[in-house]
Design a protein around this motif. Structure first.
Motif, PDB file in Angstrom:
ATOM      1  N   LEU A  68      -9.471  20.153  -3.083  1.00 45.59           N
ATOM      2  CA  LEU A  68      -8.249  20.021  -2.307  1.00 45.59           C
ATOM      3  C   LEU A  68      -8.544  19.206  -1.061  1.00 45.59           C
ATOM      4  O   LEU A  68      -9.393  19.570  -0.254  1.00 45.59           O
ATOM      5  N   PRO A  69      -7.854  18.087  -0.841  1.00 41.15           N
ATOM      6  CA  PRO A  69      -8.176  17.228   0.285  1.00 41.15           C
ATOM      7  C   PRO A  69      -7.511  17.662   1.577  1.00 41.15           C
ATOM      8  O   PRO A  69      -7.155  16.844   2.400  1.00 41.15           O
ATOM      9  N   GLY A 108       9.948   7.863  -2.528  1.00 40.98           N
ATOM     10  CA  GLY A 108       8.628   8.218  -3.044  1.00 40.98           C
ATOM     11  C   GLY A 108       7.496   7.686  -2.203  1.00 40.98           C
ATOM     12  O   GLY A 108       6.434   8.330  -2.100  1.00 40.98           O
ATOM     13  N   SER A 109       7.663   6.547  -1.581  1.00 41.99           N
ATOM     14  CA  SER A 109       6.583   5.976  -0.773  1.00 41.99           C
ATOM     15  C   SER A 109       6.237   6.875   0.396  1.00 41.99           C
ATOM     16  O   SER A 109       5.046   7.103   0.702  1.00 41.99           O
ATOM     17  N   GLU A 110       7.258   7.396   1.082  1.00 37.53           N
ATOM     18  CA  GLU A 110       7.010   8.301   2.211  1.00 37.53           C
ATOM     19  C   GLU A 110       6.290   9.561   1.734  1.00 37.53           C
ATOM     20  O   GLU A 110       5.375  10.070   2.401  1.00 37.53           O
ATOM     21  N   ALA A 111       6.714  10.084   0.604  1.00 34.55           N
ATOM     22  CA  ALA A 111       6.087  11.306   0.091  1.00 34.55           C
ATOM     23  C   ALA A 111       4.611  11.065  -0.243  1.00 34.55           C
ATOM     24  O   ALA A 111       3.750  11.892   0.095  1.00 34.55           O
ATOM     25  N   LEU A 112       4.311   9.951  -0.884  1.00 38.94           N
ATOM     26  CA  LEU A 112       2.925   9.652  -1.232  1.00 38.94           C
ATOM     27  C   LEU A 112       2.081   9.433   0.020  1.00 38.94           C
ATOM     28  O   LEU A 112       0.909   9.816   0.075  1.00 38.94           O
ATOM     29  N   HIS A 113       2.681   8.806   1.040  1.00 42.81           N
ATOM     30  CA  HIS A 113       1.958   8.607   2.298  1.00 42.81           C
ATOM     31  C   HIS A 113       1.619   9.945   2.937  1.00 42.81           C
ATOM     32  O   HIS A 113       0.512  10.136   3.467  1.00 42.81           O
ATOM     33  N   GLY A 153      -3.355  14.024   3.796  1.00 45.96           N
ATOM     34  CA  GLY A 153      -3.995  15.332   3.678  1.00 45.96           C
ATOM     35  C   GLY A 153      -3.151  16.475   4.180  1.00 45.96           C
ATOM     36  O   GLY A 153      -3.687  17.533   4.543  1.00 45.96           O
ATOM     37  N   GLN A 154      -1.829  16.289   4.242  1.00 45.97           N
ATOM     38  CA  GLN A 154      -0.943  17.372   4.670  1.00 45.97           C
ATOM     39  C   GLN A 154      -1.060  18.548   3.702  1.00 45.97           C
ATOM     40  O   GLN A 154      -1.183  18.365   2.494  1.00 45.97           O
ATOM     41  N   LEU A 203      -3.686  12.328  -6.421  1.00 43.83           N
ATOM     42  CA  LEU A 203      -4.172  12.546  -5.057  1.00 43.83           C
ATOM     43  C   LEU A 203      -4.579  13.996  -4.810  1.00 43.83           C
ATOM     44  O   LEU A 203      -5.588  14.270  -4.136  1.00 43.83           O
ATOM     45  N   ASN A 204      -3.817  14.947  -5.358  1.00 44.28           N
ATOM     46  CA  ASN A 204      -4.108  16.364  -5.127  1.00 44.28           C
ATOM     47  C   ASN A 204      -3.655  17.170  -6.342  1.00 44.28           C
ATOM     48  O   ASN A 204      -2.499  17.562  -6.450  1.00 44.28           O
TER      49      ASN A 204
END
Length: 860
Positions: free
Chosen positions: A724-725, A766-771, A776-777, A803-804
């Motif tokens: 988990l990052p 989607g871009s904001e969510a991936l960012h 690491g939120q 990513l996670n």
């Protein structure tokens, strides 16, 4: 001067004459040798050249009884091959040779072979007299007399004169022998010519004829080096040989004696090959050569016969005459074989054309009897060829009603000589076969009718296929019409679901804010009831729009295209070429094969409609291509693509192309340029491609054809779970990531979750969510709408999982979706719009439990 013989010498000469007259040649020579021993010497050997000019011992006599076995062996080893021996020297020079008082070491002469030295040791000669036997200026033999040790006698002058006289008388006998041989040989030649003429005229294959000729020349006359060459493709090619270790397979017409004979047409006898600059030596040591042309009458030569000699035996004028005579006979036979070969070739070509023809072919005699019945006719009518030959055509294969028309057409073909056509029906296995016939005729040189030729084509499958294609087109038109309506209904239902979600959510908030006795409460309840009923209607509309859910599976796009080619070929309106350029290393994709086939068919049929009537071409290509985000300009529905590699399928035609202004409208429902089109094909293609997370690229210019390229994401390998990052939420409330491009729906979900005690990160794209995930939120779970403005919800879920992997995922949609594996990413739950607050909280609670289980497994 006439010699005076004593009684003994006269008696000897008389005996020699008697022997030569009364006895056979071999016995006479042997008796003469015995009479000369011991009168003139201890040993007597008579050597005569045979028909091959080889020197042979024909008689050996010895005075010593102990040497009789040696004498017998010398007879058996008849051929004399010792170059430096006295007899061979006499044969070579033609001069008598008298050797007197030979030393004891004469046998050790280094020029002698070991075998000949041993022979000399056993005989022990002291004196040797070798006299040539002359016939017509040729040395044909040698008379050899030996006086051996320990005899003390010597050759006296009278002995030399007597021996010379005997040699002359032997010469007469040998001359008679040569004359006999010559006559016998001439007789053999005549018999050979007659025999070969009979044999070659019975052979109709050129290759077999050539082998037969060289073998006969070898077996009968003893020629050792024989070859036959025939003119083929402008050069002489070897057909048959005897005696050669190596052969010259091809002789050019400008080289060699054979080429010279082909140019002049005249036979040639090269008596000494060293004096002929054109001679080509194939066999080392060749000294003579006879080349005779093969031709019929005054025509140009079609080949040559070559006979060569190493000098033993030598070739002479008789051989030249024989070969010239044989060449005439062989030329006639060769002409026959060539004519026969042409007849056979023509017949085989005719038979091949008939047997390999795709139609039934039947030949008829002038009396309408069947003379030929090919394989396709057997398959069509169900009769064997052997049973049909000789049968009457009209009564066997035509119905009674069809016969008058056929007979009338036959009369017309006979009179006018042109071909005519007619149709019949064949009932076979409870199925009607529709046959079309073409009738023509062939005539003799005299003009009389030779035969009728009938070509029959079965059009049954073609007619049935045409009917099926028309029915299929009608069904396809209905499906496209329904599909277009479904697309419209789906779009309307999706937007309406968003509105119903906002209405129902806000109504619930108001209802919870007032008491049950409040006058407005009943109105709010009515509003909620109507909203739920509207949601049911929208759900029914969505079921119509979406129909069955996609049946995603791993497919090989190349194989799917190859299997579809036979169906695609039936849609061609004019003769055209279908070319495939398929990438053999193409990775698989995850898609619904039925829907992908529909995409291919629609694009292909659009290409068929714009093809020219002649030289039309459609190329279907697949490839794995990489693309950057800045290259999406001109794509249809590019928001589903990100930078990376994609599987592409292109359909290119060489039609008239599409106007740039019109390219902006071709994917709009009901837009069409066709007379009978409905404008539903390309909108359906676009909808299917969107459902698969892909896009469409169109390239076209007027007059240069069009290329439609569909981009599909390739099947991704499974993603391994990693650490988990981010930090794990302890006592804090879980944080829920909400991604929805509809502001009202996004706000409603955020309020419901915050009211339930959750922390919320609400993103519009989607871009904001991936960012956010990349930073690491600490995200406990994610709710993602399927249709986003920039990136599809499927791609967002896939990227979040990469990513996670410990963030559970749920899809929100106004379309009916099921939790399924997207690529290799598991979606834990789905939320169907419009939804109630309890349904939302239940899904989130389930995701939180899944996350807890994932974290527990990770710690273990």
């Amino acid at each position: 001067m006439q010699e005076q013989w004593n009684a003994t010498q006269a008696r000897l000469l008389a005996d020699v004459g008697v022997f030569l007259v009364s006895l056979g040649r071999s016995e006479a020579f042997q008796q003469i040798a015995r009479r000369l021993v011991p009168l003139l010497g201890d040993w007597c050997i008579i050597i005569i050249r045979d028909e091959h000019h080889q020197p042979r011992r024909v008689a050996v006599a010895c005075a010593d009884p102990s040497k009789q076995a040696l004498a017998a062996r010398l007879i058996q080893e008849a051929v004399l091959q010792e170059t430096y021996s006295p007899p061979v020297q006499v044969l070579t020079t033609g001069q008598p040779l008298l050797l007197l008082d030979l030393p004891d070491d004469y046998s050790e002469n280094p020029n002698f072979s070991p075998a000949y030295r041993e022979l000399v040791r056993q005989i022990k000669p002291r004196q040797v007299l070798s006299l040539p036997i002359w016939v017509r200026d040729r040395v044909v033999g040698v008379l050899v007399l030996l006086i051996t040790a320990p005899s003390q006698r010597h050759f006296a002058q009278d002995d030399l004169i007597l021996a010379a006289e005997i040699a002359k008388r032997l010469a007469l006998a040998v001359e008679n022998l040569l004359l006999y041989r010559s006559m016998q040989r001439r007789l053999d030649q005549l018999l050979l010519v007659q025999r070969v003429a009979g044999l070659v005229n019975s052979v109709l294959q050129t290759e077999k004829l050539c082998r037969l000729v060289v073998q006969q020349l070898h077996d009968t006359f003893g020629y050792h080096l024989i070859s036959i060459y025939l003119l083929q493709d402008g050069v002489l090619r070897q057909q048959a040989v005897v005696g050669y270790d190596q052969v010259l397979p091809v002789i050019q017409l400008h080289e060699g004696v054979a080429g010279r004979v082909m140019r002049t047409g005249q036979a040639e006898f090269v008596r000494d090959t060293t004096g002929d600059p054109d001679f080509i030596e194939v066999y080392p040591g060749t000294t003579q050569c006879i080349v005779v042309p093969l031709r019929h009458g005054e025509a140009k030569p079609v080949g040559v016969i070559i006979v060569e000699s190493l000098g033993n035996p030598t070739l002479d004028d008789e051989d030249f005459l024989l070969l010239s005579l044989l060449a005439d006979q062989i030329s006639i036979a060769l002409l026959n074989t060539m004519l026969f070969a042409r007849i056979i070739e023509s017949f085989e070509r005719f038979r091949s054309l008939i047997e390999l023809a795709g139609n039934a072919i039947i030949c008829l005699s002038p009396q309408l009897r069947i003379t030929e019945f090919n394989r396709m006719a057997e398959q069509l009518f169900g009769y064997m060829r052997s049973a049909m030959i000789g049968a009457d055509f009209s009564t066997t294969l035509l119905s009674e009603a069809e016969r008058p028309l056929f007979l009338a057409l036959v009369r017309e073909v006979e009179q006018r000589g042109s071909s005519r056509s007619f149709e019949t029906i064949l009932c076979k296995a409870d199925r009607k076969h529709y046959l079309t016939w073409t009738v023509t005729c062939r005539r003799h040189l005299s003009g009389e009718l030779a035969e009728l030729l009938l070509v029959c084509q079965d059009l049954t499958e073609q007619r049935e296929m045409t009917a099926e294609l028309l029915q299929y087109e009608r069904r396809l038109q209905n499906l496209e019409r329904l599909e277009s309506l479904a697309i419209m209904a789906g779009g309307i239902a999706h937007d309406f679901n968003n509105l119903l979600t906002v209405i129902e959510g806000n109504a619930n908030f108001l209802k919870n804010a007032i008491t049950a006795t409040h006058p407005v409460d009943q109105y709010l309840q009515n509003l909620l009831t109507a909203t739920q009923q509207a949601g049911g209607l929208v759900e029914q509309l969505l079921r119509f729009a979406v129909a069955d859910p996609l049946k995603l599976q791993q497919i090989d796009l190349n194989r799917l295209i190859e299997k579809a080619i036979p169906i695609l070929q039936t849609t061609l309106k004019h003769p055209a070429v279908i070319r495939l350029d398929l990438d053999p290393a193409l990775p698989p994709i995850r898609a619904d094969p039925t829907q992908i086939r529909q995409v291919l068919l629609n694009l292909f049929m659009n290409a068929v409609d714009v093809l020219p009537e002649q030289n039309g071409c459609i190329c279907i290509q697949t490839a794995l291509r990489a693309i950057d985000a800045n290259e999406f300009v001109g794509f249809i529905s590019p928001h589903r693509l990100t930078s990376g590699k994609y599987v592409t399928m292109s359909v290119h035609d060489n039609g008239h192309g599409i106007d740039p202004k019109m390219q902006q409208q071709i994917f709009e429902p009901f837009f069409t340029t066709k007379v009978h089109g409905h404008g539903l094909g390309l909108p359906s293609v676009l909808n299917i491609v969107r459902q698969h997370g892909g896009a469409i690229e169109v390239k076209s210019r007027p007059g240069e054809g069009s290329t439609f390229t569909v981009w599909f994401p390739p099947l991704q390998p499974s993603t391994e779970q990693g650490a988990l990052p981010g930090t794990v939420i302890g006592s804090e409330s879980p944080c829920v990531l909400v991604v929805d491009d509809n502001k009202d729906v996004r706000s409603l979900i955020e309020r419901l979750l915050r009211q339930a005690g959750y922390r919320v990160k609400a993103m519009a794209n989607g871009s904001e969510a991936l960012h956010l995930v990349t930073q690491g939120q600490a995200i406990a779970c994610a709710l993602v709408d399927i249709t986003l403005a920039d990136i599809s919800g499927y791609d967002v879920c896939r990227r979040i999982a990469e990513l996670n992997p410990c963030i559970p995922l749920a899809l929100i949609s106004g379309y009916p979706v099921e939790a399924a594996s997207i690529g290799e990413v598991s979606v834990a739950a789905t939320l169907q719009k419009p939804f109630r607050a309890q349904e939302l909280l239940s899904v989130v609670q389930r995701l939180i439990e899944i996350r807890a289980e994932l974290l527990r497994k990770q710690r273990c």
